[in-house]
Design a protein around this motif. Structure first.
Motif, PDB file in Angstrom:
ATOM      1  N   ALA A 236       0.807  -1.307   0.010  1.00 27.30           N
ATOM      2  CA  ALA A 236      -0.232  -0.121   0.078  1.00 27.30           C
ATOM      3  C   ALA A 236       1.003   1.206   0.058  1.00 27.30           C
ATOM      4  O   ALA A 236       0.617   2.438  -0.475  1.00 27.30           O
ATOM      5  CB  ALA A 236      -1.058  -0.134   1.185  1.00 27.30           C
ATOM      6  N   ALA A 237       2.024   1.189   0.748  1.00 31.85           N
ATOM      7  CA  ALA A 237       3.052   2.496   0.681  1.00 31.85           C
ATOM      8  C   ALA A 237       3.551   2.811  -0.591  1.00 31.85           C
ATOM      9  O   ALA A 237       3.237   3.812  -0.905  1.00 31.85           O
ATOM     10  CB  ALA A 237       3.957   2.382   1.625  1.00 31.85           C
ATOM     11  N   LEU A 264       3.771   3.983   7.263  1.00 34.01           N
ATOM     12  CA  LEU A 264       4.196   5.582   7.453  1.00 34.01           C
ATOM     13  C   LEU A 264       5.460   5.655   6.817  1.00 34.01           C
ATOM     14  O   LEU A 264       5.978   6.797   6.525  1.00 34.01           O
ATOM     15  CB  LEU A 264       3.941   6.056   8.762  1.00 34.01           C
ATOM     16  N   THR A 265       6.402   4.816   7.437  1.00 32.94           N
ATOM     17  CA  THR A 265       7.717   5.121   7.088  1.00 32.94           C
ATOM     18  C   THR A 265       8.144   4.807   5.546  1.00 32.94           C
ATOM     19  O   THR A 265       8.814   5.584   5.090  1.00 32.94           O
ATOM     20  CB  THR A 265       8.678   3.688   7.932  1.00 32.94           C
ATOM     21  N   LEU A 266       7.419   3.885   4.992  1.00 32.38           N
ATOM     22  CA  LEU A 266       7.695   3.589   3.538  1.00 32.38           C
ATOM     23  C   LEU A 266       6.826   4.688   2.547  1.00 32.38           C
ATOM     24  O   LEU A 266       7.499   5.083   1.489  1.00 32.38           O
ATOM     25  CB  LEU A 266       7.014   2.288   3.087  1.00 32.38           C
ATOM     26  N   ALA A 267       5.883   5.070   2.961  1.00 33.42           N
ATOM     27  CA  ALA A 267       4.960   5.957   2.248  1.00 33.42           C
ATOM     28  C   ALA A 267       5.414   7.422   2.230  1.00 33.42           C
ATOM     29  O   ALA A 267       5.314   8.265   1.277  1.00 33.42           O
ATOM     30  CB  ALA A 267       3.528   5.970   2.481  1.00 33.42           C
ATOM     31  N   GLN A 268       6.204   7.936   3.502  1.00 34.40           N
ATOM     32  CA  GLN A 268       6.460   9.210   3.662  1.00 34.40           C
ATOM     33  C   GLN A 268       5.364  10.302   3.745  1.00 34.40           C
ATOM     34  O   GLN A 268       4.187   9.790   3.898  1.00 34.40           O
ATOM     35  CB  GLN A 268       7.869   9.330   2.878  1.00 34.40           C
ATOM     36  N   LYS A 269       5.769  11.274   2.853  1.00 35.45           N
ATOM     37  CA  LYS A 269       4.689  12.340   2.812  1.00 35.45           C
ATOM     38  C   LYS A 269       3.767  11.966   1.874  1.00 35.45           C
ATOM     39  O   LYS A 269       2.537  12.576   1.957  1.00 35.45           O
ATOM     40  CB  LYS A 269       5.317  13.635   2.361  1.00 35.45           C
ATOM     41  N   GLU A 270       3.881  10.888   1.046  1.00 32.88           N
ATOM     42  CA  GLU A 270       2.804  10.546   0.007  1.00 32.88           C
ATOM     43  C   GLU A 270       1.687   9.689   0.586  1.00 32.88           C
ATOM     44  O   GLU A 270       0.682   9.674   0.162  1.00 32.88           O
ATOM     45  CB  GLU A 270       3.447   9.891  -1.302  1.00 32.88           C
ATOM     46  N   GLY A 271       1.973   9.631   1.935  1.00 30.04           N
ATOM     47  CA  GLY A 271       0.827   8.709   2.707  1.00 30.04           C
ATOM     48  C   GLY A 271      -0.164   9.644   3.237  1.00 30.04           C
ATOM     49  O   GLY A 271      -1.266   8.981   3.651  1.00 30.04           O
ATOM     50  N   GLU A 272       0.046  10.815   3.146  1.00 32.91           N
ATOM     51  CA  GLU A 272      -0.869  11.786   3.902  1.00 32.91           C
ATOM     52  C   GLU A 272      -2.363  11.701   3.145  1.00 32.91           C
ATOM     53  O   GLU A 272      -2.355  11.653   1.840  1.00 32.91           O
ATOM     54  CB  GLU A 272      -0.279  13.190   3.623  1.00 32.91           C
ATOM     55  N   GLY A 273      -3.435  11.529   3.762  1.00 32.83           N
ATOM     56  CA  GLY A 273      -4.687  11.475   3.393  1.00 32.83           C
ATOM     57  C   GLY A 273      -5.164   9.936   3.178  1.00 32.83           C
ATOM     58  O   GLY A 273      -6.361   9.915   2.800  1.00 32.83           O
ATOM     59  N   VAL A 274      -4.240   9.018   3.107  1.00 30.21           N
ATOM     60  CA  VAL A 274      -4.704   7.641   2.719  1.00 30.21           C
ATOM     61  C   VAL A 274      -5.808   7.298   4.120  1.00 30.21           C
ATOM     62  O   VAL A 274      -5.692   7.529   5.254  1.00 30.21           O
ATOM     63  CB  VAL A 274      -3.631   6.798   2.871  1.00 30.21           C
ATOM     64  N   VAL A 275      -6.677   6.574   3.764  1.00 28.26           N
ATOM     65  CA  VAL A 275      -7.813   6.302   4.494  1.00 28.26           C
ATOM     66  C   VAL A 275      -7.769   4.794   4.841  1.00 28.26           C
ATOM     67  O   VAL A 275      -7.721   4.040   3.760  1.00 28.26           O
ATOM     68  CB  VAL A 275      -9.165   6.612   4.128  1.00 28.26           C
TER      69      VAL A 275
END
Length: 383
Positions: A236-237, A264-275
């Motif tokens: 998912a990240a 959170l670690t793998l997605a970094q800032k691009e994880g923002e807003g994921v539900v």
């Protein structure tokens, strides 16, 4: 100062040794099996489960339990199924052959389903801390249990949240073709159809895919405003990152296996807003969540990865049934386990006729400022 004669000293030491040996022999060891991915890509989750189960074993042993009037000590026997169905069957047989009283495991649906037959044939309990695919308990085995909600409910709640709360109108679906991912995605689509919503695209990957460019390019052409992924955090990240890199404005949503520090670690800032919707309550809302988290961090000096509280409860409820039945004979304790009402760290635990958790809760999370923040609770204990 008087000294003990040599013969008397030798006799005393011999007596002490015999007494210690006698006590050790009187204290029976009861093995509880733990099966999960302890190596490979999902090893961090398997270790998290093992840690939770070990904490449960330690807490029980502190109470000096007795079975049949004799003091016993419980011991965890961990086996690595590598998240592989064939390995899981071999692991299950190894646990059975070693004489475990019952098993906590496996982690995912794909391993739990084939392993369940081994435990059923042996007549011992399998209490899954996760394994959210409904197919696991639909095999009709009276030895199969799980301590969190299954994906029929999770997919339904996720679909309702996507439409009613997120107001999504053009929804695309991706799944990883595993028993868990595909089953969850199917239930999500079923929920959408019940609400009169048709998906604009459905794409497939496998559980080792790291480059989602092709499927996302296809989805982008359909102008999706929400992308649902049936899969876990490690995929998912990169999916979340690629969505942002391609300039796709759709919200990424999942329902099980997303809410971890690894994401959170793998997605970094691009994880923002994921539900993501997850089975169970947020750790702060669990009846024993805060205390468990403190114990976990004090013992292991790390954060809870994902499902440790459920492994703790799976272990405790299995042992509670053994203690209440006053027997390690599964034919004696299984009826107790089927009818048990147990107050656990994660909430109240009781099982329906299939072995599913009665009245399960689910929590919707969103990544806000780099952290998973609970948004709402649905199902059993929702307020």
């Amino acid at each position: 100062m008087k000294t003990m004669p040599l013969k008397a000293l030798s006799a005393a030491l011999l007596l002490a040794g015999l007494t210690a040996t006698s006590c050790a022999q009187a204290q029976e060891t009861i093995q509880i099996g733990l099966a999960g991915p302890l190596t490979g890509p999902s090893a961090r989750i398997g270790k998290d489960l093992e840690n939770g189960a070990q904490l449960a074993i330690d807490d029980v042993n502190k109470q000096h339990p007795k079975i049949g009037g004799k003091e016993v000590v419980f011991k965890l026997q961990s086996e690595d199924d590598q998240s592989d169905p064939r390995t899981a069957v071999a692991v299950a047989q190894r646990l059975v052959d070693s004489g475990v009283a019952g098993v906590v495991g496996h982690w995912n649906t794909g391993t739990s389903i084939p392993a369940a037959r081994i435990y059923h044939d042996a007549g011992i309990a399998q209490v899954a801390p996760v394994a959210t695919g409904h197919g696991y308990t639909r095999q009709g085995f009276d030895t199969s249990f799980r301590v969190m909600g299954h994906d029929d409910d999770g997919g339904n709640y996720a679909g309702q949240y996507a439409v009613k709360t997120l107001q999504a109108k053009r929804i695309a679906v991706i799944d990883d073709r595993t028993a868990f991912g595909q089953g969850l995605a199917d239930e999500f689509v079923k929920s959408l159809k019940a609400q009169g919503v048709e998906i604009v695209d459905r794409q497939y990957v496998d559980d080792k895919t790291v480059d989602f460019s092709a499927v996302l390019t296809a989805i982008r052409s359909k102008n999706a405003d929400l992308i649902f992924f049936g899969g876990v955090d490690s995929q998912a990240a990169p999916l979340a990152r690629r969505i942002k890199q391609l300039g796709i404005k759709a919200t990424l949503m999942g329902a099980g296996g997303f809410v971890s520090q690894t994401f959170l670690t793998l997605a970094q800032k691009e994880g923002e807003g994921v539900v993501a919707l997850e089975p169970g309550l947020a750790i702060d809302q669990m009846p024993g969540g805060k205390a468990f988290e403190q114990s976990y961090q004090a013992r292991y000096h790390t954060h809870i990865e994902l499902h440790a509280p459920f492994a703790y409860d799976a272990t405790r409820v299995l042992i509670a049934a053994i203690e209440k039945a006053d027997s390690t004979d599964a034919s004696v304790y299984l009826p107790v386990l089927r009818s048990i009402n147990y107050s656990g760290v994660t909430g109240d635990i009781a099982f329906d006729n299939e072995g599913n958790l009665k009245n399960p809760s689910f929590t919707v999370y969103k990544v806000v400022d780099g952290k998973w923040q609970p948004q709402t609770t649905v199902g059993g204990n929702a307020k």
